[in-house]
Motif scaffolding. Sequence first.
Motif, PDB file in Angstrom:
ATOM      1  N   GLU A  14       0.812  -1.225   0.000  1.00 39.78           N
ATOM      2  CA  GLU A  14       0.000   0.000   0.000  1.00 39.78           C
ATOM      3  C   GLU A  14       0.839   1.266   0.000  1.00 39.78           C
ATOM      4  N   ILE A  15       2.159   1.129   0.045  1.00 35.38           N
ATOM      5  CA  ILE A  15       3.008   2.310   0.140  1.00 35.38           C
ATOM      6  C   ILE A  15       2.832   3.184  -1.094  1.00 35.38           C
ATOM      7  N   GLY A  16       2.662   4.492  -0.866  1.00 38.53           N
ATOM      8  CA  GLY A  16       2.497   5.420  -1.981  1.00 38.53           C
ATOM      9  C   GLY A  16       1.063   5.592  -2.400  1.00 38.53           C
ATOM     10  N   ARG A  17       0.148   4.830  -1.794  1.00 39.55           N
ATOM     11  CA  ARG A  17      -1.269   4.951  -2.190  1.00 39.55           C
ATOM     12  C   ARG A  17      -2.030   5.768  -1.153  1.00 39.55           C
ATOM     13  N   GLU A  18      -3.231   6.204  -1.549  1.00 40.69           N
ATOM     14  CA  GLU A  18      -4.157   6.835  -0.614  1.00 40.69           C
ATOM     15  C   GLU A  18      -4.838   5.734   0.186  1.00 40.69           C
ATOM     16  N   VAL A  19      -4.831   5.860   1.495  1.00 36.20           N
ATOM     17  CA  VAL A  19      -5.338   4.784   2.332  1.00 36.20           C
ATOM     18  C   VAL A  19      -6.204   5.388   3.438  1.00 36.20           C
ATOM     19  N   THR A  20      -7.246   4.688   3.808  1.00 36.05           N
ATOM     20  CA  THR A  20      -8.045   5.101   4.963  1.00 36.05           C
ATOM     21  C   THR A  20      -7.768   4.133   6.106  1.00 36.05           C
ATOM     22  N   VAL A  21      -7.444   4.671   7.275  1.00 38.81           N
ATOM     23  CA  VAL A  21      -7.204   3.813   8.433  1.00 38.81           C
ATOM     24  C   VAL A  21      -8.212   4.163   9.518  1.00 38.81           C
ATOM     25  N   THR A  22      -8.559   3.176  10.299  1.00 39.97           N
ATOM     26  CA  THR A  22      -9.553   3.349  11.347  1.00 39.97           C
ATOM     27  C   THR A  22      -9.056   2.617  12.582  1.00 39.97           C
ATOM     28  N   GLY A  23      -9.187   3.251  13.730  1.00 39.10           N
ATOM     29  CA  GLY A  23      -8.838   2.521  14.937  1.00 39.10           C
ATOM     30  C   GLY A  23      -8.487   3.435  16.077  1.00 39.10           C
ATOM     31  N   PRO A  24      -8.157   2.851  17.221  1.00 35.82           N
ATOM     32  CA  PRO A  24      -7.785   3.673  18.366  1.00 35.82           C
ATOM     33  C   PRO A  24      -6.462   4.383  18.115  1.00 35.82           C
ATOM     34  N   LEU A  25      -6.389   5.624  18.616  1.00 30.96           N
ATOM     35  CA  LEU A  25      -5.194   6.444  18.448  1.00 30.96           C
ATOM     36  C   LEU A  25      -4.503   6.554  19.794  1.00 30.96           C
ATOM     37  N   ARG A  26      -3.243   6.197  19.823  1.00 31.63           N
ATOM     38  CA  ARG A  26      -2.496   6.323  21.070  1.00 31.63           C
ATOM     39  C   ARG A  26      -1.112   6.858  20.761  1.00 31.63           C
ATOM     40  N   ASN A  27      -0.754   7.990  21.362  1.00 34.04           N
ATOM     41  CA  ASN A  27       0.542   8.634  21.145  1.00 34.04           C
ATOM     42  C   ASN A  27       0.833   8.855  19.673  1.00 34.04           C
ATOM     43  N   GLY A  28      -0.195   9.201  18.917  1.00 34.42           N
ATOM     44  CA  GLY A  28       0.006   9.523  17.511  1.00 34.42           C
ATOM     45  C   GLY A  28      -0.035   8.321  16.589  1.00 34.42           C
ATOM     46  N   VAL A  29      -0.125   7.109  17.143  1.00 34.57           N
ATOM     47  CA  VAL A  29      -0.152   5.906  16.305  1.00 34.57           C
ATOM     48  C   VAL A  29      -1.579   5.377  16.247  1.00 34.57           C
ATOM     49  N   PHE A  80      -1.248  17.884  11.887  1.00 28.21           N
ATOM     50  CA  PHE A  80      -0.953  18.942  12.838  1.00 28.21           C
ATOM     51  C   PHE A  80      -2.193  19.796  13.041  1.00 28.21           C
ATOM     52  N   PRO A  81      -2.575  20.139  14.270  1.00 26.57           N
ATOM     53  CA  PRO A  81      -2.009  19.661  15.530  1.00 26.57           C
ATOM     54  C   PRO A  81      -2.385  18.212  15.794  1.00 26.57           C
ATOM     55  N   ARG A  82      -1.545  17.518  16.523  1.00 25.75           N
ATOM     56  CA  ARG A  82      -1.775  16.105  16.773  1.00 25.75           C
ATOM     57  C   ARG A  82      -2.936  15.934  17.749  1.00 25.75           C
ATOM     58  N   PRO A  83      -3.960  15.167  17.351  1.00 21.27           N
ATOM     59  CA  PRO A  83      -5.100  15.001  18.255  1.00 21.27           C
ATOM     60  C   PRO A  83      -4.707  14.183  19.490  1.00 21.27           C
ATOM     61  N   ALA A  84      -5.431  14.420  20.594  1.00 20.32           N
ATOM     62  CA  ALA A  84      -5.187  13.646  21.810  1.00 20.32           C
ATOM     63  C   ALA A  84      -5.638  12.206  21.574  1.00 20.32           C
ATOM     64  N   ASP A  85      -5.245  11.323  22.462  1.00 18.60           N
ATOM     65  CA  ASP A  85      -5.607   9.921  22.312  1.00 18.60           C
ATOM     66  C   ASP A  85      -7.119   9.776  22.182  1.00 18.60           C
ATOM     67  N   GLY A  86      -7.531   8.809  21.391  1.00 14.77           N
ATOM     68  CA  GLY A  86      -8.953   8.599  21.185  1.00 14.77           C
ATOM     69  C   GLY A  86      -9.169   7.558  20.102  1.00 14.77           C
ATOM     70  N   TRP A  87     -10.217   7.765  19.317  1.00 14.84           N
ATOM     71  CA  TRP A  87     -10.510   6.857  18.221  1.00 14.84           C
ATOM     72  C   TRP A  87     -10.605   7.687  16.962  1.00 14.84           C
ATOM     73  N   VAL A  88     -10.019   7.223  15.857  1.00 16.49           N
ATOM     74  CA  VAL A  88      -9.888   8.109  14.712  1.00 16.49           C
ATOM     75  C   VAL A  88     -10.083   7.343  13.411  1.00 16.49           C
ATOM     76  N   ARG A  89     -10.611   8.079  12.400  1.00 13.53           N
ATOM     77  CA  ARG A  89     -10.642   7.556  11.042  1.00 13.53           C
ATOM     78  C   ARG A  89      -9.984   8.614  10.180  1.00 13.53           C
ATOM     79  N   ALA A  90      -8.942   8.244   9.451  1.00 13.58           N
ATOM     80  CA  ALA A  90      -8.197   9.254   8.711  1.00 13.58           C
ATOM     81  C   ALA A  90      -7.814   8.711   7.351  1.00 13.58           C
ATOM     82  N   ARG A  91      -7.627   9.641   6.402  1.00 15.01           N
ATOM     83  CA  ARG A  91      -7.251   9.271   5.044  1.00 15.01           C
ATOM     84  C   ARG A  91      -6.020  10.072   4.662  1.00 15.01           C
ATOM     85  N   GLY A  92      -5.091   9.433   3.997  1.00 18.12           N
ATOM     86  CA  GLY A  92      -3.896  10.143   3.572  1.00 18.12           C
ATOM     87  C   GLY A  92      -3.021   9.224   2.749  1.00 18.12           C
ATOM     88  N   ARG A  93      -1.833   9.747   2.381  1.00 15.46           N
ATOM     89  CA  ARG A  93      -0.918   8.956   1.558  1.00 15.46           C
ATOM     90  C   ARG A  93      -0.006   8.160   2.483  1.00 15.46           C
TER      91      ARG A  93
END
Lengths: 680, 171
Positions: free
Chosen positions: A61-76, A89-102
């Motif tokens: 999947e490297i280099g592609r647009e990807v959507t990830v979903t899951g718990p966020l902890r320390n930016g991961v 930026f700014p980095r969201p606090a810990d929680g649950w996140v759905r994000a799309r990016g390269r």
Amino acid sequence: MIPYALAAGALLASLAGWPWGWLGLLAAPLWPDRKARLAFVLALGLVLLRLFLLGDPWAGEIGREVTVTGPLRNGVVYDARGPVLLEVFPRPADGWVRARGRLERPRPARNPGDFDQQVWLRGLGVGAVLRSADVLSYRSEAGARAALRRRLLAGLTPEAAGLLRALTLGERTALGDDKTAFRRAGLAHLLALSGLHVGFLVGFFLLLGLPLGRWRYLFALVLLLGYLTIVGASPSLLRATIMAGVWLVARALGKNDAPLPALLALALSAHLLLQPHAAWSLSLWLSYLAVVGLLVFVPPRRPLPPLVSWLRDSLYATLGAQLAILPLLLHFFGYLPLFSPLANLAALPLAGLLVPLGFAKAVVPGLDFLSVPINLLAGWLLTIARSFAELPSLNWGRLDASGFALYYLALLPLILWWRGLLRWETAAALWATAVLAACTPAPRPDVWFLDVGQGDAALVRLPGNVEVLVDGGHDWDAARLRRTLTALGVDDLDLVIATHPDSDHVGSLPELLTSFPTGTLVLNPQGSGDPLEIELREAAARGGVAVVEAWRGRSLTIGNARLDFVHPPPNASGDDNDRSLAFYLSVGSRRIFFAGDAPASAALAWPPRVVEVLKVSHHGAAGGTSDTLLRRLRPRHAWVSVGRGNDYGHPAASVIALLEEYGVEVHRSDLEGAWRYPLY
Amino acid sequence: MARFRLVALYAYLGLVLLLGLARLEPHLSVRFSSVLIEDVQPTVSVVGAVKNPGLYTLPPGARVADALAAAGGALPEADLDALDLAAPVGDAETLRVPAAGQEAATTLGVPPARVSVNRASAAELEKVPGIGPELARRIIIYRPYRSLDELTRVPGIGPRSLERLRPYLKP
């Protein structure tokens, strides 16, 4: 023997990785007895199998647009497919996140001393980064952790709240600037949840569970595991929990003499089986080595008054831990707080009270009255950290492999003597020989062309601890530049050359001049009253830095280097670039031409000299390099300092083509990061 | 013999300790190396309306006036107003002393002639430091300008860059 064989097998497998780790089987015959040999092979195989099963979930999947979903902890983000670092930026606090990016691979460090995202993420088992990400949806966590935090912080002063969040929940970012104070005081390990915290907690749990008899060990274990799941498994906490868990089980089974070194080895093998990638994390090494040092140096118990024996043990423990991790501290952080054993003696009892108090307040509702002692103790602990942070420390740069090896070689005879296995004469002679070997090679001169994006910076290191900095990049590079200087073993700059007052060359220098010990600042001839030039002169005055102006015909000699300035003429007019300093740097028979941003049209007025390296003028812009210049200098290497994807079209294709025509080896900061050129 | 061995050990340990401390010392204290400054004597060529045109080597820090004096002084017809007598001279430069009425075509001591933003060709504009072919083309497109301040109309010229360009330009 078996626990050690297990640990060795697991460590070897996780360091070598899949599939090369199988070569580790060749080491199996080293174990004298059959059982240990089997344990070694078993651990090696299991960890390799685990590595194979983890695989590389993002390879396709490297280099592609990807959507990830899951718990966020320390930016991961812990997506179901695998963990990904979320760069937003700014980095969201810990929680649950759905994000799309390269999706991209982590980047390696661009300069020595830079934060190395690749190595850091490798230690976390994260192999991919989501760049230019958009957060599609986000929920702040409402789980157990948030409830704990709310109960913990009720009634605390802001200072105490920050400290308690770090101490009990491991949320170190809440501490702000005091984090640096703890680090400078040598108390940073208090903030990393570790054996210390687990020790305090286990003691506290056992006290609570006293009426349960032997079942109290299992009771403590259950509470401890609950704590681990809430605050997350950092390497040091996992290590401590495994050790404590095994100890508690052994106690519950009635075995009261579990030897600590074996416990540690068992913990390491279990740890690496759970998180094989952790073998690459600095915190794992710091954590395990500190315990090894502690176990080696704390002498066996002798009948002594309790206070004396407590003092003695804690002093030996901090000294032992410190000695074991010293080269790692110097290599990665650049300094050693000289008074940290004292700071620890003062701070440990406070932390020992604060951790269980904070835990009790967070877990049990209705204990708000505890905020009074917590505020008080936290205030004391912060005062201790802040005052010890002001005390001197030993500064050092990065160590190479031989440095690490010689350090531990020097330490080994001392340990053997301490444990009574070697006579002191032999130990001292062996120690001295290792020290001698570490001292003899004299540092060799070199030039580090640094990567400061679309800017310029280079550091010249000369024998006798003479260091010359040529430009320093933008003002936002200042902190990074300081880290790089520290990593390269620079404690003070003898000479700083500001070629011309443009923000991409000298932006960071005003801050550097006031915060980093500097001898002399070299400026181009006083000109237009450029605001940056005024700022530089004011910073030099504040920092007590001597200022020298240079122009064509002026030469500076420092250490064994000579700087012959050839540009600008003393009466130069034109814009900042036209009046940029340009000079030959000669060390022995080696010569480098630093062109600043000077125009190549002036090259006919520069005395022609053959050089080894040309610092290409003006980030490779067309007007900075000409046929005439190359004919007169005949460089073998060229350094082009240029930002990735910059808007200026640097470097010009014509310049690169011209350099290639002259057979010059081109090094570019945007392609390869910092570049070292040896001057010997 | 045993005593000798001990003495040798002590001597060895002492030497190593000294060496180690010498290596540690720079990391514990701040000390700057001295910087030695030298200036070459600038050699300049003085030509034009002077008594003895030729190559002259002057003391460091010399001014245009010193170069004139070295060449035996200016001739009566020299136009000294066209020169900046106080400007420092650099190594490998040429000082051209114009006669009265002669256009001052020189490399030193004379402020460069201003370029007219309304009349100059693209090639002339490009001679101004900070103006490239693209900017020169745009300056020509946005003509005419009643004053230099109107240059900010041109995309790519802001108040800051205008102040940098101003000494070289005229309306």
